[in-house]
Design an enzyme around this catalytic site. Structure first.
Site, mmCIF file in Angstrom:
data_model
loop_
_atom_site.group_PDB
_atom_site.id
_atom_site.type_symbol
_atom_site.label_atom_id
_atom_site.label_comp_id
_atom_site.label_asym_id
_atom_site.label_seq_id
_atom_site.Cartn_x
_atom_site.Cartn_y
_atom_site.Cartn_z
ATOM 1 N NE ARG A 1 11.101 -0.233 -18.664
ATOM 2 C CZ ARG A 1 12.354 0.229 -18.665
ATOM 3 N NH1 ARG A 1 12.608 1.449 -19.140
ATOM 4 N NH2 ARG A 1 13.342 -0.512 -18.218
ATOM 5 C CE LYS B 1 8.904 6.574 -13.167
ATOM 6 N NZ LYS B 1 9.585 6.692 -14.475
ATOM 7 C CE1 TYR C 1 4.458 -8.782 21.258
ATOM 8 C CE2 TYR C 1 2.835 -9.249 22.963
ATOM 9 C CZ TYR C 1 3.295 -8.458 21.941
ATOM 10 O OH TYR C 1 2.607 -7.322 21.595
#
Length: 463
Positions: free
Chosen positions: A31, A38, A366
């Protein structure tokens, strides 16, 4: 300075039996619709499975076994660096069958076995310890089950127990009668069982049920048939929330974040809009820290007392010193170390750089692979040119130096303490302390040139 996790060891009674942990992670997780297993989907920047491993680690287990199945290679790679043993469930024949696969890994172990689920990541070490403690209660239950009462019991298995928590059985929803389905106490699946009982009970499991599976829950009934009662303890539904879909993953993430935000505020931090702040599993926040809306912390972030993180900033793998100010719209990347009372302003990115106490990097800049000295001032639009396409090089700016706006410091290069670099400079060679560096051509003005140019171009266009 405070940190919040479940990873800290909890007190263990000196005469307590040793503990082994079995984590079931064999499910396919279809799912989730993902190539990632998962149990490896992250909550607060850490895989669900590793959340559980860390929590269980607080019990100082003698052994930890993860039962794998589909996608085993991903799970094995995740736990191998932790020295965790895995066991393979080649066929998906039920939870009882899954636990049975840990038999070889637990050979010779004598103690208590805690059975957890890799997709139920928020169970705390304190709850795990309560399960173990209940197993050693005066009535010596054969099995301890962790129960909960969800708002909608739905298809959860029901725990049939008396008011004192002594269990008769657990019945799966598919097999439950109408009266049993009316029970609100549900089974989380988590159990504590003595090793001397566990595998003997598992050997007696059958699969005569609606699903044709070997249910772990049936060991409660088997123990009861032997005249041995089991027990249930309860916890909140949020703690045993499982993840089977992306939506449920988001829900568990939200629950974790809500707890973490509340803890941060309880420990003395101010969150202007708490629901918009996102923490990582290991974020460390000091007292009197102010966090404005829409701030995200990635793994490895630490913010010392009295600092302010302004809106829309991202901090990961970075340390923010006492009283420092970050943002808005700043990005601190791994290896950024900001000293006390520093300022990193809007649209500034800092990576693998040390910003000394009191230094300022205020806007549109930066700073990468650099050492910025205490009290230095880095003008707007300045960049450290740290990469030549093949290798990274370091820039050093001394204490009290001033770098004018829109300058490029081409590494490797050192700007001495107290030096001044004029605006718009491209610095490719070292600048000595207290010197002025001017690296740009002289300004030349040609009167009337612009008008003559425009007149010429317009004539050509008309022509």
């Amino acid at each position: 300075m405070t940190t919040h996790s479940n990873d800290q060891p909890i007190p263990i009674h000196p005469n307590a039996a040793s503990v082994a942990v079995v984590i079931l992670a064999a499910g396919k997780g279809t799912r989730m619709k993902s190539d990632l297993h998962k149990v490896l989907h992250p909550i607060a920047g850490r895989p669900m499975l590793l959340h559980l491993v860390a929590s269980a680690g607080a019990l100082q287990p003698a052994r930890t076994v993860v039962v794998t199945g589909a996608g085993r290679e991903q799970v094995e790679a995740a736990v191998a660096p932790l020295g965790i043993v895995t066991a393979l469930q080649a066929e998906q024949l039920g939870t009882g069958h899954a636990v049975a696969q840990a038999r070889a890994a637990l050979a010779g172990f004598e103690g208590d076995v805690l059975i957890l689920y890799g997709d139920v990541p928020l169970v705390t070490a304190a709850t795990m310890q309560r399960m173990i403690d209940r197993l050693h209660g005066d009535d010596t239950p054969a099995v301890v089950v962790l129960g909960f009462r969800p708002a909608d019991p739905g298809a959860y298995g029901r725990v049939i127990a008396d008011a004192a928590g002594r269990m008769d059985r657990i019945v799966e929803y598919k097999d439950a009668s109408a009266a049993e389905r009316a029970v609100t106490l549900c089974n989380s699946g988590l159990m504590a069982v003595r090793s001397t009982d566990l595998f003997a009970l598992l050997d007696r499991l059958g699969n005569d049920n609606a699903a044709g599976e070997y249910y772990l829950t049936d060991i409660v009934g088997l123990a009861g048939a032997d005249g041995r009662a089991s027990a249930v303890i309860e916890t909140g539904a949020d703690e045993v929330a499982g993840v089977n879909s992306r939506g449920e993953l988001a829900g568990v993430e939200g629950a974790w974040q809500a707890i973490r935000r509340a803890q941060a505020m309880a420990d003395g931090a101010t969150l202007i809009a708490p629901d918009t702040v996102w923490f990582a599993h290991d974020t460390v926040i000091g007292r009197d820290v102010v966090i404005e809306p829409n701030v995200v912390f990635g793994p490895g972030a630490r913010v010392d007392d009295g600092a302010t993180i302004h809106a829309f900033s991202h901090v990961e793998g970075a340390t923010v010193g006492k009283g420092a100010s970050v943002g808005p719209f700043a990005r601190l990347r791994p290896g950024a170390e900001l000293g006390a009372d520093t300022k990193v302003g809007n649209f500034v990115e800092v990576k693998k750089a040390i910003i000394g106490d009191g230094a300022k990097v205020s806007h549109l800049t930066y700073i990468g692979d650099a050492d910025i000295g205490a009290g230095a001032n880095i003008g707007a639009g300045t960049i450290t040119c740290n990469y030549d396409g093949y290798f990274k090089y370091r820039t050093v700016v001394g204490a009290g130096a001033f770098i004018g706006s829109n300058s490029a410091l081409v590494a490797p290069v050192t700007i001495g303490a107290g030096a001044i670099v004029a605006a718009g400079s491209v610095v490719t060679r070292d600048v000595e302390a207290d010197a002025l560096a001017l690296v740009r051509p002289p300004q030349v003005a040609k009167p009337g040139w612009a008008k003559s140019f425009r007149d010429l171009m317009l004539a050509k266009k008309r022509g």
